[in-house]
Motif scaffolding. Structure first.
Motif, PDB file in Angstrom:
ATOM      1  N   ALA A 178     -45.355   0.734   2.862  1.00 14.74           N
ATOM      2  CA  ALA A 178     -43.652   1.580   2.470  1.00 14.74           C
ATOM      3  C   ALA A 178     -43.384   1.589   1.346  1.00 14.74           C
ATOM      4  CB  ALA A 178     -43.153   0.470   3.041  1.00 14.74           C
ATOM      5  N   ARG A 179     -44.377   1.620   0.663  1.00 17.01           N
ATOM      6  CA  ARG A 179     -43.654   1.744  -0.558  1.00 17.01           C
ATOM      7  C   ARG A 179     -44.252   3.153  -0.844  1.00 17.01           C
ATOM      8  NH1 ARG A 179     -43.640  -2.025  -6.017  1.00 17.01           N
ATOM      9  NH2 ARG A 179     -41.393  -0.382  -5.100  1.00 17.01           N
ATOM     10  N   TYR A 180     -44.345   4.092  -0.234  1.00 16.13           N
ATOM     11  CA  TYR A 180     -44.431   6.009  -0.550  1.00 16.13           C
ATOM     12  C   TYR A 180     -43.382   5.865  -0.378  1.00 16.13           C
ATOM     13  CZ  TYR A 180     -45.165  10.108  -0.147  1.00 16.13           C
ATOM     14  OH  TYR A 180     -45.239  11.525  -0.636  1.00 16.13           O
ATOM     15  N   ALA A 181     -41.935   5.307   0.382  1.00 19.54           N
ATOM     16  CA  ALA A 181     -40.310   5.977   0.397  1.00 19.54           C
ATOM     17  C   ALA A 181     -40.295   5.033  -1.484  1.00 19.54           C
ATOM     18  CB  ALA A 181     -39.552   5.036   0.653  1.00 19.54           C
ATOM     19  N   ASP A 182     -40.704   3.848  -1.739  1.00 22.81           N
ATOM     20  CA  ASP A 182     -40.379   4.407  -3.705  1.00 22.81           C
ATOM     21  C   ASP A 182     -40.971   4.587  -4.210  1.00 22.81           C
ATOM     22  OD1 ASP A 182     -38.929   1.299  -2.186  1.00 22.81           O
ATOM     23  OD2 ASP A 182     -40.474   0.296  -2.463  1.00 22.81           O
ATOM     24  N   LEU A 183     -41.899   5.418  -3.874  1.00 24.74           N
ATOM     25  CA  LEU A 183     -42.760   6.134  -4.546  1.00 24.74           C
ATOM     26  C   LEU A 183     -41.975   7.749  -4.706  1.00 24.74           C
ATOM     27  CD1 LEU A 183     -44.643   8.076  -6.693  1.00 24.74           C
ATOM     28  CD2 LEU A 183     -45.743   7.538  -5.069  1.00 24.74           C
ATOM     29  N   ALA A 184     -41.656   8.429  -3.518  1.00 27.79           N
ATOM     30  CA  ALA A 184     -40.509   9.205  -3.747  1.00 27.79           C
ATOM     31  C   ALA A 184     -39.467   9.267  -4.467  1.00 27.79           C
ATOM     32  CB  ALA A 184     -40.685   9.954  -1.768  1.00 27.79           C
ATOM     33  N   ASP A 222     -36.137  13.268  -8.196  1.00 25.10           N
ATOM     34  CA  ASP A 222     -35.081  14.278  -8.564  1.00 25.10           C
ATOM     35  C   ASP A 222     -35.902  15.053  -9.824  1.00 25.10           C
ATOM     36  OD1 ASP A 222     -32.605  12.418  -7.992  1.00 25.10           O
ATOM     37  OD2 ASP A 222     -32.878  11.213 -10.222  1.00 25.10           O
ATOM     38  N   ARG A 223     -37.339  15.206 -10.132  1.00 24.77           N
ATOM     39  CA  ARG A 223     -37.965  15.825 -10.730  1.00 24.77           C
ATOM     40  C   ARG A 223     -39.079  16.601  -9.793  1.00 24.77           C
ATOM     41  NH1 ARG A 223     -38.412  16.602 -15.840  1.00 24.77           N
ATOM     42  NH2 ARG A 223     -36.507  15.554 -17.407  1.00 24.77           N
ATOM     43  N   LEU A 224     -39.087  16.176  -8.578  1.00 21.74           N
ATOM     44  CA  LEU A 224     -40.694  17.003  -7.615  1.00 21.74           C
ATOM     45  C   LEU A 224     -39.994  17.108  -6.076  1.00 21.74           C
ATOM     46  CD1 LEU A 224     -43.389  14.561  -8.677  1.00 21.74           C
ATOM     47  CD2 LEU A 224     -42.797  16.791  -9.633  1.00 21.74           C
ATOM     48  N   ASP A 225     -40.039  17.802  -5.584  1.00 18.88           N
ATOM     49  CA  ASP A 225     -39.591  18.628  -4.454  1.00 18.88           C
ATOM     50  C   ASP A 225     -40.993  17.425  -3.468  1.00 18.88           C
ATOM     51  OD1 ASP A 225     -42.596  19.667  -4.510  1.00 18.88           O
ATOM     52  OD2 ASP A 225     -40.757  21.490  -4.415  1.00 18.88           O
ATOM     53  N   PRO A 226     -40.541  16.844  -2.330  1.00 19.55           N
ATOM     54  CA  PRO A 226     -41.873  16.353  -1.351  1.00 19.55           C
ATOM     55  C   PRO A 226     -42.894  17.031  -1.231  1.00 19.55           C
ATOM     56  CG  PRO A 226     -40.029  16.740   0.548  1.00 19.55           C
ATOM     57  CD  PRO A 226     -38.955  17.883  -1.291  1.00 19.55           C
ATOM     58  N   VAL A 227     -42.978  18.012  -1.247  1.00 17.31           N
ATOM     59  CA  VAL A 227     -44.832  18.321  -2.049  1.00 17.31           C
ATOM     60  C   VAL A 227     -45.339  17.773  -2.655  1.00 17.31           C
ATOM     61  CG1 VAL A 227     -46.397  20.423  -2.311  1.00 17.31           C
ATOM     62  CG2 VAL A 227     -44.773  20.146  -0.548  1.00 17.31           C
ATOM     63  N   GLY A 228     -44.521  18.136  -3.866  1.00 18.60           N
ATOM     64  CA  GLY A 228     -45.301  18.012  -5.430  1.00 18.60           C
ATOM     65  C   GLY A 228     -45.029  16.281  -5.553  1.00 18.60           C
ATOM     66  N   THR A 229     -44.525  15.212  -4.820  1.00 19.71           N
ATOM     67  CA  THR A 229     -44.513  13.985  -4.094  1.00 19.71           C
ATOM     68  C   THR A 229     -45.360  13.718  -3.595  1.00 19.71           C
ATOM     69  OG1 THR A 229     -42.398  13.938  -4.190  1.00 19.71           O
ATOM     70  CG2 THR A 229     -43.474  11.774  -3.549  1.00 19.71           C
ATOM     71  N   TYR A 230     -45.966  14.631  -2.616  1.00 20.27           N
ATOM     72  CA  TYR A 230     -47.409  14.201  -1.401  1.00 20.27           C
ATOM     73  C   TYR A 230     -48.671  14.268  -2.751  1.00 20.27           C
ATOM     74  CZ  TYR A 230     -51.078  15.648   1.684  1.00 20.27           C
ATOM     75  OH  TYR A 230     -51.916  15.558   2.875  1.00 20.27           O
ATOM     76  N   GLN A 231     -48.658  15.045  -3.724  1.00 15.50           N
ATOM     77  CA  GLN A 231     -49.253  15.669  -4.430  1.00 15.50           C
ATOM     78  C   GLN A 231     -49.658  14.539  -5.354  1.00 15.50           C
ATOM     79  OE1 GLN A 231     -48.411  18.939  -6.915  1.00 15.50           O
ATOM     80  NE2 GLN A 231     -50.970  19.820  -7.725  1.00 15.50           N
ATOM     81  N   LEU A 232     -48.388  14.042  -6.607  1.00 16.41           N
ATOM     82  CA  LEU A 232     -48.466  12.989  -7.064  1.00 16.41           C
ATOM     83  C   LEU A 232     -49.118  11.452  -6.391  1.00 16.41           C
ATOM     84  CD1 LEU A 232     -47.822  11.416  -9.754  1.00 16.41           C
ATOM     85  CD2 LEU A 232     -45.758  11.293  -8.809  1.00 16.41           C
ATOM     86  N   ALA A 233     -48.853  11.369  -4.808  1.00 19.39           N
ATOM     87  CA  ALA A 233     -49.662  10.511  -4.523  1.00 19.39           C
ATOM     88  C   ALA A 233     -50.594  10.114  -4.874  1.00 19.39           C
ATOM     89  CB  ALA A 233     -48.855  10.336  -3.343  1.00 19.39           C
ATOM     90  N   ALA A 234     -50.990  11.930  -3.837  1.00 26.70           N
ATOM     91  CA  ALA A 234     -52.514  11.763  -3.542  1.00 26.70           C
ATOM     92  C   ALA A 234     -53.239  11.308  -4.489  1.00 26.70           C
ATOM     93  CB  ALA A 234     -52.820  12.757  -3.195  1.00 26.70           C
ATOM     94  N   ALA A 235     -52.841  12.083  -6.570  1.00 25.99           N
ATOM     95  CA  ALA A 235     -54.322  11.625  -7.265  1.00 25.99           C
ATOM     96  C   ALA A 235     -53.441  10.366  -7.524  1.00 25.99           C
ATOM     97  CB  ALA A 235     -52.994  12.433  -8.413  1.00 25.99           C
TER      98      ALA A 235
END
Length: 227
Positions: free
Chosen positions: A101-107, A112-125
């Motif tokens: 559930a904390r993925y929504a918190d990360l997003a 404000d700075r990352l689009d959804p694909v960038g958020t996906y990329q950050l989460a994977a990293a």
């Protein structure tokens, strides 16, 4: 997409026996993020049973990439293949199982700075870094028993280092976007290399212990400082 049995080197065969003796290792015709249901079901012929996993839709932000929506949903797919050492640890194969559930918190923290694909990329990293804090201890023991695998692990890390030195400046000037920088820095953690600012806090016992909660807090503080 076709799959064939992969011939393992003696070192890889020993690693499978030690960490994931029940794992099948197959070659695929190409890389994939997820596999369509019809193709995924073909793999059922090779195993005794299938245990599909799905995740609550509430874990995803409304603008989550389609590939993540499909992975989380009830549609039968195969995705996010993992290495043998990680399989043996029975950890989530993909970052959504790590963040839950904390993925929504990360997003929300980075939106404000990352689009959804960038958020996906950050989460994977971030997931890669957390796994690496654990698996690198195993890799570091292979110098005597599996020198070919150890050398490959060290070599992969060595090839990251020249790019790490300029990473803070590249981030500051916009030469490298944050998602790409995170992939590089978190990959360094996996190879036992100290990552540059602002990723150094992830190379810590605290991240290993607190996992997703720590990652979200790190993202909140990091992106506040970028403003």
């Amino acid at each position: 997409m076709t799959f064939t049995d992969r011939d393992l080197s003696p070192s890889l065969a020993a690693v499978r026996e030690r960490h994931a003796p029940d794992a099948l290792v197959l070659d695929s015709a190409r890389d994939f993020e997820t596999l369509a249901p019809a193709r995924a079901e073909d793999l059922g012929l090779l195993v005794d049973s299938l245990d599909p996993v799905s995740y609550p839709a509430s874990w995803l932000p409304p603008d989550a990439p389609e590939v993540l929506v499909r992975y989380a949903g009830g549609e039968f797919t195969v995705g996010a293949p993992e290495a043998l050492v990680e399989v043996g640890r029975e950890v989530p194969e993909q970052f959504l199982g790590f963040f839950e559930a904390r993925y929504a918190d990360l997003a929300a923290a980075v939106g404000d700075r990352l689009d959804p694909v960038g958020t996906y990329q950050l989460a994977a990293a971030l997931h890669t870094a957390h796994l690496g804090l654990d698996t690198r201890e195993t890799f570091a023991t292979w110098e005597d028993d599996h020198p070919d695998l150890f050398d490959a692990w060290v070599d992969a890390g060595d090839r990251l280092e020249p790019r790490l030195a300029d990473l803070p400046a590249d981030l500051a000037t916009g030469t490298t976007d944050f998602g790409d920088a995170a992939e590089l820095a978190c990959g360094a953690i996996k190879h036992g290399i100290e990552p540059p600012t602002p990723f150094g806090a992830l190379d810590s016992p605290a991240y290993r212990e607190y996992g997703a909660d720590f990652a979200v807090q790190w993202a909140e503080k990091t992106f506040e400082n970028l403003d």
